[in-house]
Design a protein around this motif. Structure first.
Motif, PDB file in Angstrom:
ATOM      1  N   GLN A 189     -39.520 -40.270   5.396  1.00  0.00           N
ATOM      2  CA  GLN A 189     -40.289 -38.787   5.123  1.00  0.00           C
ATOM      3  C   GLN A 189     -41.126 -38.273   6.582  1.00  0.00           C
ATOM      4  O   GLN A 189     -41.545 -37.413   6.795  1.00  0.00           O
ATOM      5  N   HIS A 190     -41.003 -39.467   7.298  1.00  0.00           N
ATOM      6  CA  HIS A 190     -41.605 -39.371   8.491  1.00  0.00           C
ATOM      7  C   HIS A 190     -41.276 -39.985  10.225  1.00  0.00           C
ATOM      8  O   HIS A 190     -39.871 -39.878   9.512  1.00  0.00           O
ATOM      9  N   ARG A 191     -41.572 -39.121  11.043  1.00  0.00           N
ATOM     10  CA  ARG A 191     -40.956 -39.228  12.535  1.00  0.00           C
ATOM     11  C   ARG A 191     -41.423 -40.878  13.087  1.00  0.00           C
ATOM     12  O   ARG A 191     -42.407 -41.833  12.119  1.00  0.00           O
ATOM     13  N   CYS A 192     -40.607 -41.899  13.053  1.00  0.00           N
ATOM     14  CA  CYS A 192     -40.374 -43.235  12.911  1.00  0.00           C
ATOM     15  C   CYS A 192     -40.101 -43.238  14.859  1.00  0.00           C
ATOM     16  O   CYS A 192     -38.501 -42.806  14.894  1.00  0.00           O
ATOM     17  N   ILE A 193     -40.677 -44.503  15.525  1.00  0.00           N
ATOM     18  CA  ILE A 193     -40.134 -44.979  16.007  1.00  0.00           C
ATOM     19  C   ILE A 193     -38.967 -46.750  16.461  1.00  0.00           C
ATOM     20  O   ILE A 193     -39.927 -47.726  15.987  1.00  0.00           O
ATOM     21  N   ASN A 194     -38.091 -46.063  16.372  1.00  0.00           N
ATOM     22  CA  ASN A 194     -36.725 -47.281  16.498  1.00  0.00           C
ATOM     23  C   ASN A 194     -36.452 -47.670  17.001  1.00  0.00           C
ATOM     24  O   ASN A 194     -37.155 -48.017  18.692  1.00  0.00           O
ATOM     25  N   LEU A 195     -35.915 -49.385  16.930  1.00  0.00           N
ATOM     26  CA  LEU A 195     -35.396 -50.450  17.641  1.00  0.00           C
ATOM     27  C   LEU A 195     -34.909 -50.017  18.096  1.00  0.00           C
ATOM     28  O   LEU A 195     -33.893 -50.597  17.258  1.00  0.00           O
ATOM     29  N   ARG A 196     -33.491 -50.489  19.123  1.00  0.00           N
ATOM     30  CA  ARG A 196     -32.064 -50.274  19.801  1.00  0.00           C
ATOM     31  C   ARG A 196     -31.626 -52.313  19.107  1.00  0.00           C
ATOM     32  O   ARG A 196     -31.862 -52.804  19.885  1.00  0.00           O
ATOM     33  N   LEU A 197     -30.888 -52.515  18.461  1.00  0.00           N
ATOM     34  CA  LEU A 197     -30.607 -53.699  18.724  1.00  0.00           C
ATOM     35  C   LEU A 197     -29.057 -53.676  19.781  1.00  0.00           C
ATOM     36  O   LEU A 197     -28.179 -53.411  20.028  1.00  0.00           O
ATOM     37  N   PRO A 198     -29.659 -54.795  20.346  1.00  0.00           N
ATOM     38  CA  PRO A 198     -27.800 -54.769  21.891  1.00  0.00           C
ATOM     39  C   PRO A 198     -27.033 -55.812  20.692  1.00  0.00           C
ATOM     40  O   PRO A 198     -25.796 -55.007  21.048  1.00  0.00           O
ATOM     41  N   THR A 199     -27.014 -56.106  19.503  1.00  0.00           N
ATOM     42  CA  THR A 199     -25.829 -56.763  19.314  1.00  0.00           C
ATOM     43  C   THR A 199     -25.240 -55.007  17.820  1.00  0.00           C
ATOM     44  O   THR A 199     -25.659 -55.459  17.180  1.00  0.00           O
ATOM     45  N   HIS A 200     -23.594 -55.302  18.362  1.00  0.00           N
ATOM     46  CA  HIS A 200     -23.471 -54.273  18.000  1.00  0.00           C
ATOM     47  C   HIS A 200     -23.769 -52.836  17.806  1.00  0.00           C
ATOM     48  O   HIS A 200     -24.254 -52.269  17.697  1.00  0.00           O
ATOM     49  N   GLY A 201     -25.389 -52.202  18.867  1.00  0.00           N
ATOM     50  CA  GLY A 201     -25.685 -51.758  19.186  1.00  0.00           C
ATOM     51  C   GLY A 201     -26.042 -50.828  18.167  1.00  0.00           C
ATOM     52  O   GLY A 201     -26.983 -49.607  18.059  1.00  0.00           O
ATOM     53  N   GLY A 202     -26.515 -51.542  16.795  1.00  0.00           N
ATOM     54  CA  GLY A 202     -27.521 -50.559  15.794  1.00  0.00           C
ATOM     55  C   GLY A 202     -29.211 -50.738  15.595  1.00  0.00           C
ATOM     56  O   GLY A 202     -30.034 -51.201  16.803  1.00  0.00           O
ATOM     57  N   LEU A 203     -29.404 -49.561  14.871  1.00  0.00           N
ATOM     58  CA  LEU A 203     -31.225 -49.833  14.559  1.00  0.00           C
ATOM     59  C   LEU A 203     -31.872 -50.676  14.138  1.00  0.00           C
ATOM     60  O   LEU A 203     -31.073 -51.412  12.343  1.00  0.00           O
ATOM     61  N   TYR A 204     -32.822 -51.049  14.500  1.00  0.00           N
ATOM     62  CA  TYR A 204     -33.509 -52.330  13.429  1.00  0.00           C
ATOM     63  C   TYR A 204     -33.826 -51.938  11.941  1.00  0.00           C
ATOM     64  O   TYR A 204     -34.409 -50.868  12.277  1.00  0.00           O
ATOM     65  N   ALA A 205     -33.449 -52.409  10.826  1.00  0.00           N
ATOM     66  CA  ALA A 205     -34.310 -51.329   9.675  1.00  0.00           C
ATOM     67  C   ALA A 205     -35.919 -52.668   9.771  1.00  0.00           C
ATOM     68  O   ALA A 205     -35.702 -53.867   9.709  1.00  0.00           O
ATOM     69  N   TRP A 206     -36.620 -52.093   9.124  1.00  0.00           N
ATOM     70  CA  TRP A 206     -38.510 -52.995   9.326  1.00  0.00           C
ATOM     71  C   TRP A 206     -37.878 -53.223   8.115  1.00  0.00           C
ATOM     72  O   TRP A 206     -37.728 -52.492   6.894  1.00  0.00           O
ATOM     73  N   ASP A 207     -38.561 -54.463   8.517  1.00  0.00           N
ATOM     74  CA  ASP A 207     -38.651 -55.832   6.805  1.00  0.00           C
ATOM     75  C   ASP A 207     -40.050 -55.621   6.278  1.00  0.00           C
ATOM     76  O   ASP A 207     -41.059 -55.456   7.150  1.00  0.00           O
ATOM     77  N   PHE A 208     -40.490 -55.298   5.154  1.00  0.00           N
ATOM     78  CA  PHE A 208     -41.794 -55.769   4.839  1.00  0.00           C
ATOM     79  C   PHE A 208     -41.492 -56.615   3.557  1.00  0.00           C
ATOM     80  O   PHE A 208     -40.351 -57.237   2.929  1.00  0.00           O
ATOM     81  N   GLU A 209     -42.755 -56.564   2.887  1.00  0.00           N
ATOM     82  CA  GLU A 209     -42.336 -58.307   1.878  1.00  0.00           C
ATOM     83  C   GLU A 209     -44.422 -57.595   1.417  1.00  0.00           C
ATOM     84  O   GLU A 209     -44.687 -58.070   2.153  1.00  0.00           O
ATOM     85  N   LYS A 210     -44.197 -57.917  -0.045  1.00  0.00           N
ATOM     86  CA  LYS A 210     -45.436 -57.719  -0.793  1.00  0.00           C
ATOM     87  C   LYS A 210     -45.145 -59.250  -2.528  1.00  0.00           C
ATOM     88  O   LYS A 210     -44.208 -58.834  -2.497  1.00  0.00           O
ATOM     89  N   LYS A 211     -45.897 -59.881  -2.660  1.00  0.00           N
ATOM     90  CA  LYS A 211     -46.245 -60.629  -3.327  1.00  0.00           C
ATOM     91  C   LYS A 211     -43.920 -61.121  -3.605  1.00  0.00           C
ATOM     92  O   LYS A 211     -44.008 -61.349  -4.896  1.00  0.00           O
ATOM     93  N   GLY A 212     -44.045 -61.198  -2.655  1.00  0.00           N
ATOM     94  CA  GLY A 212     -42.265 -62.627  -2.612  1.00  0.00           C
ATOM     95  C   GLY A 212     -41.171 -61.115  -3.636  1.00  0.00           C
ATOM     96  O   GLY A 212     -40.060 -61.700  -3.282  1.00  0.00           O
ATOM     97  N   GLN A 213     -41.386 -60.041  -2.507  1.00  0.00           N
ATOM     98  CA  GLN A 213     -40.407 -58.853  -2.862  1.00  0.00           C
ATOM     99  C   GLN A 213     -40.311 -58.422  -1.514  1.00  0.00           C
ATOM    100  O   GLN A 213     -41.686 -57.385  -0.955  1.00  0.00           O
ATOM    101  N   ALA A 214     -38.921 -58.605  -0.926  1.00  0.00           N
ATOM    102  CA  ALA A 214     -38.363 -58.681   0.260  1.00  0.00           C
ATOM    103  C   ALA A 214     -37.844 -57.134   0.634  1.00  0.00           C
ATOM    104  O   ALA A 214     -37.166 -56.967  -0.375  1.00  0.00           O
TER     105      ALA A 214
END
Length: 299
Positions: A189-214
């Motif tokens: 629901q917000h504006r975010c600043i993306n990272l373009r990956l050189p492999t396949h040209g995709g955008l990086y999906a932000w990783d998160f983890e909390k109490k073993g839940q990724a």
């Protein structure tokens, strides 16, 4: 059949890898026309067409691809053995080429390699910024840097930094009048600043983890970069949330220029590792670099 010389073979390998006579000529320090003539001469000597040339690119034929796969590793072995002769000199010498991304270079490599170069003036260091999963053998790098969980099993990996923690924050300017995200999914629901990956040209999906839940979240945004520090600057400029390493975000959070969110979801990754091919003997310059970068936990 007249045998090709090593210079011709090295020139062919460079053209085949670069897929461009212009880029290859620049690397080899020769004119494009001279390089083109060299390749025609090599093909005539072998009686085979090695390269397919178009106005836009250069590619290998079946014979060229086979020659590249056979010759390139052997030329690399020759370079390594020649470089190892520096061990016979009083001072180590030679060039060490390392591929890494900008944050690793700025925080882990350069602070320790600069003193090494001052101590050993005959050692040259070439640092190449790259976010791709670079094949160091194919691209003729001596070593690369990745987080520890992304190093290929057939490589020797040496830790060079502590664990890497990622962080999410935005400027007070951006957050004014907006609701703070409570869960990672709220970032859509917000504006975010993306990272373009050189492999396949995709955008990086932000990783998160909390109490073993990724989980990972693909975030929207107006601005996309392929540089960590530009993403951080965009966040400081009020363009939305940035997801970058905690160590470079922390000073701005402490100064009030950025506001952290979702702290209990920030993930931690194995620290940066320097990786290189398994060899019987390291070139002296590379051995110096490995020891200079090796991470030792504080006592």
């Amino acid at each position: 059949m007249q045998k090709p010389n090593l210079n011709d073979l090295q020139a062919f390998v460079t053209v085949a890898r670069e897929r461009s006579f212009t880029r290859a000529a620049a690397q080899l320090g020769m004119s494009r026309s001279a390089l083109s003539h060299c390749m025609r001469t090599l093909e005539e000597r072998l009686g085979l067409r090695l390269l397919t040339r178009t106005t836009r690119s250069v590619s290998t034929t079946e014979a060229g691809a086979r020659l590249l796969a056979t010759v390139a590793p052997r030329l690399q072995e020759i370079d390594l053995e020649i470089g190892s002769l520096a061990a016979l000199r009083d001072q180590p010498a030679g060039t060490v080429r390392i591929t890494a991304h900008d944050h690793a270079i700025t925080t882990a490599l350069w602070p320790r390699l600069m003193p090494l170069m001052q101590q050993y003036p005959d050692v040259q260091i070439e640092l190449s910024v790259d976010y791709a999963m670079t094949d160091i053998a194919a691209q003729r790098f001596d070593a690369g840097v990745r987080t520890g969980n992304r190093v290929d099993k057939d490589m020797i990996a040496v830790p060079i930094a502590p664990e890497l923690r990622m962080a999410v924050a935005a400027s007070p300017q951006y957050l004014e009048g907006r609701r703070l995200p409570k869960q990672p999914q709220d970032l859509v629901q917000h504006r975010c600043i993306n990272l373009r990956l050189p492999t396949h040209g995709g955008l990086y999906a932000w990783d998160f983890e909390k109490k073993g839940q990724a989980l990972n979240v693909r975030v929207p945004g107006q601005a996309t970069f392929n540089n960590t520090y530009l993403m951080l600057q965009a966040a400081l400029d009020g363009m939305g949330f940035a997801y970058v390493p905690w160590d470079i975000m922390a000073p701005h959070i402490a100064a009030g220029r950025l506001v952290p969110v979702l702290e209990d979801w920030w993930p931690t990754f194995p620290g940066y590792h320097l990786y290189y091919a398994n060899r019987r003997q390291l070139a002296p310059a590379l051995a110096l670099v490995v020891e200079a970068l090796r991470y030792r936990k504080p006592a």
